[in-house]
Design a protein around this motif. Sequence first.
Motif, PDB file in Angstrom:
ATOM      1  N   ALA A 202       0.525  -0.695  -0.977  1.00 46.60           N
ATOM      2  CA  ALA A 202       0.283  -0.774  -2.446  1.00 46.60           C
ATOM      3  C   ALA A 202       0.872   0.427  -3.095  1.00 46.60           C
ATOM      4  O   ALA A 202       0.215   1.200  -4.033  1.00 46.60           O
ATOM      5  CB  ALA A 202      -1.274  -0.798  -2.766  1.00 46.60           C
ATOM      6  N   PRO A 203       2.234   0.703  -3.108  1.00 46.82           N
ATOM      7  CA  PRO A 203       2.774   1.908  -3.635  1.00 46.82           C
ATOM      8  C   PRO A 203       2.673   1.679  -5.094  1.00 46.82           C
ATOM      9  O   PRO A 203       3.023   0.615  -5.751  1.00 46.82           O
ATOM     10  CB  PRO A 203       4.158   2.203  -3.277  1.00 46.82           C
ATOM     11  CG  PRO A 203       4.550   0.577  -2.725  1.00 46.82           C
ATOM     12  CD  PRO A 203       3.151  -0.029  -2.236  1.00 46.82           C
ATOM     13  N   ARG A 204       2.305   2.637  -5.834  1.00 45.46           N
ATOM     14  CA  ARG A 204       2.403   2.686  -7.257  1.00 45.46           C
ATOM     15  C   ARG A 204       3.486   3.447  -7.600  1.00 45.46           C
ATOM     16  O   ARG A 204       3.773   3.821  -8.903  1.00 45.46           O
ATOM     17  CB  ARG A 204       1.085   3.290  -8.038  1.00 45.46           C
ATOM     18  CG  ARG A 204      -0.108   2.599  -7.976  1.00 45.46           C
ATOM     19  CD  ARG A 204      -1.210   2.947  -8.875  1.00 45.46           C
ATOM     20  NE  ARG A 204      -1.631   4.262  -8.577  1.00 45.46           N
ATOM     21  CZ  ARG A 204      -1.871   5.389  -9.421  1.00 45.46           C
ATOM     22  NH1 ARG A 204      -1.381   5.330 -10.782  1.00 45.46           N
ATOM     23  NH2 ARG A 204      -2.118   6.310  -8.833  1.00 45.46           N
ATOM     24  N   GLU A 205       4.233   4.237  -6.892  1.00 42.22           N
ATOM     25  CA  GLU A 205       5.339   5.094  -6.762  1.00 42.22           C
ATOM     26  C   GLU A 205       6.591   4.205  -6.973  1.00 42.22           C
ATOM     27  O   GLU A 205       6.976   3.880  -5.801  1.00 42.22           O
ATOM     28  CB  GLU A 205       5.237   6.042  -5.791  1.00 42.22           C
ATOM     29  CG  GLU A 205       6.488   7.137  -5.799  1.00 42.22           C
ATOM     30  CD  GLU A 205       6.565   7.917  -7.013  1.00 42.22           C
ATOM     31  OE1 GLU A 205       7.301   7.528  -7.949  1.00 42.22           O
ATOM     32  OE2 GLU A 205       5.787   8.932  -7.087  1.00 42.22           O
ATOM     33  N   PRO A 206       7.209   4.175  -8.248  1.00 45.68           N
ATOM     34  CA  PRO A 206       8.359   3.220  -8.055  1.00 45.68           C
ATOM     35  C   PRO A 206       9.699   3.888  -7.349  1.00 45.68           C
ATOM     36  O   PRO A 206      10.365   3.040  -6.934  1.00 45.68           O
ATOM     37  CB  PRO A 206       8.828   3.178  -9.664  1.00 45.68           C
ATOM     38  CG  PRO A 206       7.927   4.363 -10.414  1.00 45.68           C
ATOM     39  CD  PRO A 206       6.726   4.454  -9.490  1.00 45.68           C
ATOM     40  N   LEU A 207       9.580   5.154  -7.232  1.00 40.02           N
ATOM     41  CA  LEU A 207      10.665   5.772  -6.296  1.00 40.02           C
ATOM     42  C   LEU A 207      10.398   5.245  -4.938  1.00 40.02           C
ATOM     43  O   LEU A 207      11.470   5.045  -4.184  1.00 40.02           O
ATOM     44  CB  LEU A 207      10.347   7.310  -6.281  1.00 40.02           C
ATOM     45  CG  LEU A 207      10.806   7.959  -7.894  1.00 40.02           C
ATOM     46  CD1 LEU A 207      10.324   9.321  -7.363  1.00 40.02           C
ATOM     47  CD2 LEU A 207      12.013   7.894  -8.168  1.00 40.02           C
ATOM     48  N   ILE A 208       9.271   4.918  -4.553  1.00 43.66           N
ATOM     49  CA  ILE A 208       9.068   4.272  -3.136  1.00 43.66           C
ATOM     50  C   ILE A 208       9.434   2.701  -3.142  1.00 43.66           C
ATOM     51  O   ILE A 208      10.161   2.310  -2.295  1.00 43.66           O
ATOM     52  CB  ILE A 208       7.747   4.571  -2.587  1.00 43.66           C
ATOM     53  CG1 ILE A 208       7.413   6.048  -2.286  1.00 43.66           C
ATOM     54  CG2 ILE A 208       7.375   3.597  -1.358  1.00 43.66           C
ATOM     55  CD1 ILE A 208       6.036   6.435  -1.944  1.00 43.66           C
TER      56      ILE A 208
ATOM     57  N   PRO B  95      -8.632  10.668  -6.438  1.00 41.78           N
ATOM     58  CA  PRO B  95      -7.942   9.492  -5.761  1.00 41.78           C
ATOM     59  C   PRO B  95      -6.687   8.964  -6.796  1.00 41.78           C
ATOM     60  O   PRO B  95      -5.863   8.455  -6.150  1.00 41.78           O
ATOM     61  CB  PRO B  95      -8.865   8.369  -5.435  1.00 41.78           C
ATOM     62  CG  PRO B  95      -9.956   8.784  -6.366  1.00 41.78           C
ATOM     63  CD  PRO B  95      -9.941  10.284  -6.519  1.00 41.78           C
ATOM     64  N   GLU B  96      -6.679   9.662  -8.031  1.00 43.03           N
ATOM     65  CA  GLU B  96      -5.740   8.768  -8.823  1.00 43.03           C
ATOM     66  C   GLU B  96      -4.609   9.282  -8.601  1.00 43.03           C
ATOM     67  O   GLU B  96      -3.376   8.938  -9.173  1.00 43.03           O
ATOM     68  CB  GLU B  96      -6.170   9.117 -10.512  1.00 43.03           C
ATOM     69  CG  GLU B  96      -7.396   8.245 -11.052  1.00 43.03           C
ATOM     70  CD  GLU B  96      -6.781   6.675 -11.143  1.00 43.03           C
ATOM     71  OE1 GLU B  96      -5.850   6.721 -11.784  1.00 43.03           O
ATOM     72  OE2 GLU B  96      -7.331   5.948 -10.346  1.00 43.03           O
ATOM     73  N   SER B  97      -4.309  10.657  -8.181  1.00 43.80           N
ATOM     74  CA  SER B  97      -3.127  11.251  -7.634  1.00 43.80           C
ATOM     75  C   SER B  97      -2.480  10.713  -6.652  1.00 43.80           C
ATOM     76  O   SER B  97      -1.208  10.890  -6.659  1.00 43.80           O
ATOM     77  CB  SER B  97      -3.363  12.912  -7.527  1.00 43.80           C
ATOM     78  OG  SER B  97      -4.273  12.742  -6.437  1.00 43.80           O
ATOM     79  N   VAL B  98      -3.256   9.747  -5.733  1.00 46.64           N
ATOM     80  CA  VAL B  98      -2.476   9.053  -4.742  1.00 46.64           C
ATOM     81  C   VAL B  98      -1.733   7.866  -5.328  1.00 46.64           C
ATOM     82  O   VAL B  98      -2.299   7.223  -5.810  1.00 46.64           O
ATOM     83  CB  VAL B  98      -3.698   8.481  -3.842  1.00 46.64           C
ATOM     84  CG1 VAL B  98      -2.778   8.087  -2.580  1.00 46.64           C
ATOM     85  CG2 VAL B  98      -4.233   9.914  -3.303  1.00 46.64           C
ATOM     86  N   THR B  99      -0.366   7.812  -4.933  1.00 50.35           N
ATOM     87  CA  THR B  99       0.631   6.661  -5.241  1.00 50.35           C
ATOM     88  C   THR B  99       0.805   5.804  -4.278  1.00 50.35           C
ATOM     89  O   THR B  99       1.712   4.938  -4.619  1.00 50.35           O
ATOM     90  CB  THR B  99       1.652   7.284  -5.932  1.00 50.35           C
ATOM     91  OG1 THR B  99       2.302   8.181  -4.971  1.00 50.35           O
ATOM     92  CG2 THR B  99       1.449   8.132  -7.264  1.00 50.35           C
TER      93      THR B  99
ATOM     94  N   ALA C 261       1.528   9.217  -0.306  1.00 44.70           N
ATOM     95  CA  ALA C 261       2.213   9.919  -1.466  1.00 44.70           C
ATOM     96  C   ALA C 261       1.317  10.214  -2.501  1.00 44.70           C
ATOM     97  O   ALA C 261       0.174   9.700  -2.718  1.00 44.70           O
ATOM     98  CB  ALA C 261       3.370   8.898  -1.826  1.00 44.70           C
ATOM     99  N   VAL C 262       1.657  11.309  -3.173  1.00 46.48           N
ATOM    100  CA  VAL C 262       1.037  11.890  -4.464  1.00 46.48           C
ATOM    101  C   VAL C 262       1.750  12.062  -5.524  1.00 46.48           C
ATOM    102  O   VAL C 262       2.917  12.342  -5.159  1.00 46.48           O
ATOM    103  CB  VAL C 262       0.110  13.078  -4.040  1.00 46.48           C
ATOM    104  CG1 VAL C 262      -0.999  12.708  -3.163  1.00 46.48           C
ATOM    105  CG2 VAL C 262       0.849  14.223  -3.577  1.00 46.48           C
ATOM    106  N   ARG C 263       1.309  12.113  -6.784  1.00 48.87           N
ATOM    107  CA  ARG C 263       2.312  12.634  -7.846  1.00 48.87           C
ATOM    108  C   ARG C 263       1.598  13.527  -8.953  1.00 48.87           C
ATOM    109  O   ARG C 263       0.391  12.843  -8.949  1.00 48.87           O
ATOM    110  CB  ARG C 263       2.910  11.349  -8.535  1.00 48.87           C
ATOM    111  CG  ARG C 263       3.426  11.584  -9.867  1.00 48.87           C
ATOM    112  CD  ARG C 263       5.169  11.456  -9.860  1.00 48.87           C
ATOM    113  NE  ARG C 263       5.884  10.296  -9.926  1.00 48.87           N
ATOM    114  CZ  ARG C 263       6.274   9.711 -10.874  1.00 48.87           C
ATOM    115  NH1 ARG C 263       6.121   9.902 -12.003  1.00 48.87           N
ATOM    116  NH2 ARG C 263       6.766   8.406 -10.669  1.00 48.87           N
TER     117      ARG C 263
END
Lengths: 207, 255
Positions: free
Chosen positions: A121-127, A148-152, A165-167
């Motif tokens: 479930a990556p919310r990180e588009p870079l991934i 937990p919101e910082s976890v991407t 991953a975090v952002r």
Amino acid sequence: MRITIFDYGAGNLHSLAKAVAGADRDVRLETDPRTALATDVLVLPGVGAFGAAADRLAAGRDAMRAAILDGLPTLGICLGMQLLLDASDEGPGAGLGVLGGRVTRLRSQRTPQIGWNTLDAPREPLIAQSGLHTAYYANSFVCRPSDPESVTAWSTHEDDRFAAAVRLRACVGVQFHPEKSSTPGRRFLDSFLRAASRGALPPLDLP
Amino acid sequence: MTLTRRVIVCLDVQDGRVVKGVNFADLRDVGDPVALAERYEAEGADELTFLDISATHEGRGTLLRIAQRTAERLFIPLTIGGGVRVVDDIAAALRAGADKVSVNSAAVRDPAILTRGAERFGAQCIVASIDAKWDGTQYRVYTAGGRHATSLEAVAWAQECVARGAGEILLTSIDADGRRGGYDLALTRAVARAVSVPVIASGGAGTAAHVVEAITEGQADAALVAGILHDGLTTVVALKQAMHASGLPVRRLAA
């Protein structure tokens, strides 16, 4: 673009330097945490132990924390991601505290976690846009960010679901090793660096 | 979603060249470790191991230069083993670009090398390499490439290696090695059950089914494969397909 890899003095930064190299990229290793901030992109690499790295970081900790909170594009890999948090069960010393939370041991029968694990479930588009579905890990400790919101992205080892991953602002932390995750891992690094050079990371995807 | 099971390709390197024939029809210089490493990454190998079988100091230096050239072009993990005697050898291999270093005879002579290596570089890069042979009553540990019998029993020795700091066990059956009749499943299972770190099964792969067995019945986390790939009898892709078909989680190459 200047890319500075902060060198904790713990070993092999060779393949990481090669993985981020490219045209118009000036890659350098820097052992002084203050000098390391004179850069366009900061990379906190993933080799070594928390206590020793925190010790090397100490003299420039406040400046580095301020620079990252001010929006310095930063990529933390494995231990480098863990240094973004407050502290670690692995060893003494203060992390950067850019993200609240603590680094603790994986809750699993078999550690270290060595091998390729899937990214959920990556919310990180870079991934997501790099086709990075499975990434290489070599770790016994993981980040437990208090928000937990910082976890991407997440991964699971045995029954322990942990932050892959975090952002925060222009700072991305990954528990896996993109420089060891073959072609998709290199695409991820390249996407991050291109976004950093444009001055803005892409917005996170909706959960 | 889980940790996938690994296929690790091993190349024997002597004086800078891969020895034992390697059969890639479209590779002109099949003895070049760098070209082969890149080729196996492209095929989907999860990791690569260079086993240094050089007998000389010069050969060792050559291997480290090769490792450096490989690390510049290889973007999967690289393990270097063979000829590691002291902690500074571990440091030199890591500096040359290895992600992990395997230690065999030196750990038997002085197990503290595992502890010092793990403290300095992290347990995740210290691999204890164990060569074992059934002697009729127990699995006995051998050193010096299988030439010298020790008084150690393999399962107990594996546990001690982990207690001393090893983050992974590379377990080779001397009985099975090179015979292509399958891994020693009893040995592999005994060690995998006894330790908390990942275990790599080694020695005996003849077919994809053998690799699957090493992980299912042998309970290994990874399988080391050499000859059957180099001789062109199978491919990493075929091994991964067989593992996937057996229900094992594997990393598959993105389309």
